[in-house]
Scaffold this active site. Structure first.
Site, PDB file in Angstrom:
ATOM      1  N   LYS A 122       0.863  -1.188   0.000  1.00 33.24           N
ATOM      2  CA  LYS A 122       0.000   0.000   0.000  1.00 33.24           C
ATOM      3  C   LYS A 122       0.892   1.228   0.000  1.00 33.24           C
ATOM      4  O   LYS A 122       2.027   1.188   0.490  1.00 33.24           O
ATOM      5  CB  LYS A 122      -0.892   0.019   1.249  1.00 33.24           C
ATOM      6  CG  LYS A 122      -2.158   0.804   1.061  1.00 33.24           C
ATOM      7  CD  LYS A 122      -3.174  -0.011   0.266  1.00 33.24           C
ATOM      8  CE  LYS A 122      -4.469   0.729   0.064  1.00 33.24           C
ATOM      9  NZ  LYS A 122      -5.500  -0.147  -0.483  1.00 33.24           N
TER      10      LYS A 122
HETATM   11  P1  NAD Z   1     -12.994   7.659  -2.715  1.00 31.11           P
HETATM   12  O1  NAD Z   1     -11.996   8.689  -2.431  1.00 31.11           O
HETATM   13  O2  NAD Z   1     -13.462   7.464  -4.107  1.00 31.11           O
HETATM   14  O3  NAD Z   1     -14.277   7.851  -1.788  1.00 31.11           O
HETATM   15  C1  NAD Z   1     -14.224   7.981  -0.403  1.00 31.11           C
HETATM   16  C2  NAD Z   1     -15.582   8.447   0.048  1.00 31.11           C
HETATM   17  O4  NAD Z   1     -15.657   8.458   1.466  1.00 31.11           O
HETATM   18  C3  NAD Z   1     -15.893   9.864  -0.415  1.00 31.11           C
HETATM   19  O5  NAD Z   1     -17.256   9.933  -0.804  1.00 31.11           O
HETATM   20  C4  NAD Z   1     -15.665  10.689   0.839  1.00 31.11           C
HETATM   21  O6  NAD Z   1     -16.383  11.896   0.855  1.00 31.11           O
HETATM   22  C5  NAD Z   1     -16.197   9.711   1.872  1.00 31.11           C
HETATM   23  N1  NAD Z   1     -15.799  10.007   3.233  1.00 31.11           N
HETATM   24  C6  NAD Z   1     -14.594  10.392   3.701  1.00 31.11           C
HETATM   25  N2  NAD Z   1     -14.665  10.607   5.019  1.00 31.11           N
HETATM   26  C7  NAD Z   1     -15.931  10.338   5.388  1.00 31.11           C
HETATM   27  C8  NAD Z   1     -16.621  10.358   6.627  1.00 31.11           C
HETATM   28  N3  NAD Z   1     -16.006  10.718   7.743  1.00 31.11           N
HETATM   29  N4  NAD Z   1     -17.933  10.030   6.646  1.00 31.11           N
HETATM   30  C9  NAD Z   1     -18.577   9.687   5.521  1.00 31.11           C
HETATM   31  N5  NAD Z   1     -17.970   9.625   4.323  1.00 31.11           N
HETATM   32  C10 NAD Z   1     -16.663   9.951   4.256  1.00 31.11           C
HETATM   33  O7  NAD Z   1     -12.367   6.289  -2.141  1.00 31.11           O
HETATM   34  P2  NAD Z   1     -12.767   4.809  -2.525  1.00 31.11           P
HETATM   35  O8  NAD Z   1     -11.836   4.367  -3.588  1.00 31.11           O
HETATM   36  O9  NAD Z   1     -14.229   4.733  -2.714  1.00 31.11           O
HETATM   37  O10 NAD Z   1     -12.327   4.050  -1.194  1.00 31.11           O
HETATM   38  C11 NAD Z   1     -13.187   3.956  -0.076  1.00 31.11           C
HETATM   39  C12 NAD Z   1     -12.727   2.810   0.789  1.00 31.11           C
HETATM   40  O11 NAD Z   1     -12.723   1.602   0.024  1.00 31.11           O
HETATM   41  C13 NAD Z   1     -11.320   2.941   1.351  1.00 31.11           C
HETATM   42  O12 NAD Z   1     -11.264   2.316   2.607  1.00 31.11           O
HETATM   43  C14 NAD Z   1     -10.484   2.149   0.362  1.00 31.11           C
HETATM   44  O13 NAD Z   1      -9.269   1.705   0.921  1.00 31.11           O
HETATM   45  C15 NAD Z   1     -11.436   1.016   0.076  1.00 31.11           C
HETATM   46  N6  NAD Z   1     -11.175   0.303  -1.175  1.00 31.11           N
HETATM   47  C16 NAD Z   1     -11.162   0.953  -2.375  1.00 31.11           C
HETATM   48  C17 NAD Z   1     -10.944   0.221  -3.537  1.00 31.11           C
HETATM   49  C18 NAD Z   1     -11.006   0.858  -4.898  1.00 31.11           C
HETATM   50  O14 NAD Z   1     -10.937   0.121  -5.891  1.00 31.11           O
HETATM   51  N7  NAD Z   1     -11.141   2.156  -5.017  1.00 31.11           N
HETATM   52  C19 NAD Z   1     -10.709  -1.154  -3.470  1.00 31.11           C
HETATM   53  C20 NAD Z   1     -10.757  -1.783  -2.235  1.00 31.11           C
HETATM   54  C21 NAD Z   1     -10.993  -1.049  -1.090  1.00 31.11           C
END
Ligand code: NAD
Length: 432
Positions: A122
């Site tokens: 990561k």
């Molecule tokens: P992103 O940046 O696209 O979205 C994150 C979202 O969370 C945004 O809408 C943001 O406003 C919201 N957010 C942040 N703080 C918040 C809070 N306190 N309360 C409510 N909402 C809040 O990120 P993502 O890619 O969607 O990733 C989200 C999670 O999923 C992370 O934990 C990431 O590690 C995990 N993840 C992502 C992927 C991927 O392919 N993008 C894959 C596996 C896991």
């Protein structure tokens, strides 16, 4: 393979001695339970509980005002026993060493559960992307790529998007890395734009996989999908696509949120409209009117059938776990539940599909993207999607079986499944 080297300079990141919300400590606690159940031997235990390599870099970036700002960048490679390391890059003011270490280890377990031949890594940069211009973000991404150019590699370490990074950042990385190496190298990252060697289905892969895992679980729990209500926390890549798939298959999504607020509509939120609104509103839901504003805490404790935390770590804690009413929690985010909360949820009989299983669709299609880059041959979307669905269902059934066999929650079962697989590879390769 078994070396561990701290590079470049010492971390200034805060690493609390014992903090129930410290993601690395949470990962170790979960790991310990599973290791004990399978009687993991001492050597494998010691290797797998620590990251193989930790890189910490200072990134001086010229800001739009002409002054330099120095950012801290991380890349942690947890383990490479099963293949090159794989894991996203996160931009957030909260990024710190222990968070990235935990996320890297979760990638090792996730790849084993999804049965793709990668280890775990990561990366992250401590920055506030919402306060930076596009040009500043581009310079920062290029500086990070240059600093990590000997770490990244198609057969070494392959980054991908995570919180606040996406296809745009991946394209900058491809460009910078290709220039530095003197050869066009799209396979060095996944999650690229389609026109630059990205894969069909990658943008939606994680949310689609979260939905597939949800369906697999509701069948086991005998929840009627057409009568089911869901609340989804986070409306970025994972949350919005998870909500979209739920809504388009009849699950009523009554609440959504992002960092600007949470919205509740008992009749069900029109998710397509919410996505369009967010897209035209600088990526945030602020000002959204299809529902009443509620607090982030209220969203988590709504009387729904499915709760999908898809934002950040530590959202479900000891302090609010007893208030959770949903019988099923599907972790789209990494690490949304603390160990203390897990104990309470288990006592309450709430089923939790753990992150390392539920959100594995993203890395699965990243793997497809990487293989397509290597072959130079690209598959149509329906083929990618059906392979992703198959892979998610297989992973879910494998973990479910282990849970039944050992009479443990799905999270511990997922660790058991992953630890057995990774330790087997580790032992076969040996060490010095
Ligand atoms: P992103 O940046 O696209 O979205 C994150 C979202 O969370 C945004 O809408 C943001 O406003 C919201 N957010 C942040 N703080 C918040 C809070 N306190 N309360 C409510 N909402 C809040 O990120 P993502 O890619 O969607 O990733 C989200 C999670 O999923 C992370 O934990 C990431 O590690 C995990 N993840 C992502 C992927 C991927 O392919 N993008 C894959 C596996 C896991």
């Amino acid at each position: 393979m078994l070396t561990s080297d701290i590079k470049l300079k010492k971390s200034t990141a805060k690493t609390p001695a014992s903090d129930p919300t410290n993601p690395y400590e949470i990962m170790i606690r979960q790991f310990d339970v599973a290791a004990k159940i399978i009687g993991l031997d001492h050597d494998a235990y010691n290797v797998l509980k620590t990251p193989a390599r930790q890189y910490l870099v200072s990134l001086p970036v010229k800001m739009d005002n002409g002054k330099f700002q120095v950012f801290e960048g991380y890349r942690i490679i947890h383990n490479t026993s099963r293949g090159p390391s794989k894991g996203g890059i996160r931009y957030s003011p909260e990024v710190n060493l222990d968070e990235v270490k935990a996320l890297a280890a979760w990638m090792t377990w996730k790849c084993a559960i999804a049965d793709i031949p990668y280890g775990g890594a990561k990366g992250g940069i401590t920055c506030d992307p919402f306060k930076m211009s596009e040009n500043e973000l581009e310079r920062l991404t290029r500086a990070y790529t240059a600093a990590m150019s000997d770490v990244f590699g198609v057969d070494k370490d392959i980054p991908a998007p995570d919180v606040s990074t996406g296809p745009r950042e991946m394209a900058w990385i491809v460009d910078e890395y290709s220039k530095l190496k003197g050869a066009f190298t799209p396979g060095v990252v996944t999650g690229k734009p389609l026109h630059l060697g990205g894969s069909e289905g990658r943008l939606e892969a994680t949310g689609r996989g979260v939905y597939t895992a949800t369906v697999a679980a509701i069948k086991k729990l005998k929840i009627n999908p057409v009568k089911a209500l869901a609340a989804v926390q986070g409306f970025g890549n994972v949350g919005s696509i998870t909500a979209k798939h739920m809504a388009s298959h009849g699950i009523r999504v009554v609440a959504i949120s992002d960092h600007t607020g949470a919205w509740y509509n008992p009749k069900g939120i029109n998710i397509e409209r919410a996505i369009d609104y967010r897209t035209g509103n600088h990526g945030v839901l602020k000002g959204f009117s299809d529902g009443k504003l509620i607090s982030q805490e209220e969203l988590l404790t709504l009387d729904v059938d499915i709760l999908a935390p898809c934002a950040l770590e530590n959202q479900i804690r000891r302090s609010n776990a007893s208030e959770i009413k949903a019988p099923l929690i599907v972790e789209g985010a990494n690490g949304p539940t603390t160990s203390g909360a897990d104990e309470i949820l288990n006592e309450k009989g709430i089923t939790v599909i753990p992150d390392i299983l539920a959100n594995g669709g993203g890395v699965t299609v990243s793997y497809f993207e990487w293989t397509q880059n290597r072959f130079g041959y690209y598959y149509p979307e329906d083929e990618i999607n059906s392979r992703n669905d198959r892979s998610m269902n297989r992973a879910f059934n494998n973990v479910w079986k282990v849970a039944q066999q050992h009479k443990v929650p799905l999270r511990i079962a997922a660790y058991i499944f992953a630890l057995e697989k990774v330790s087997k590879a580790l032992k076969s390769r040996g060490g010095y």
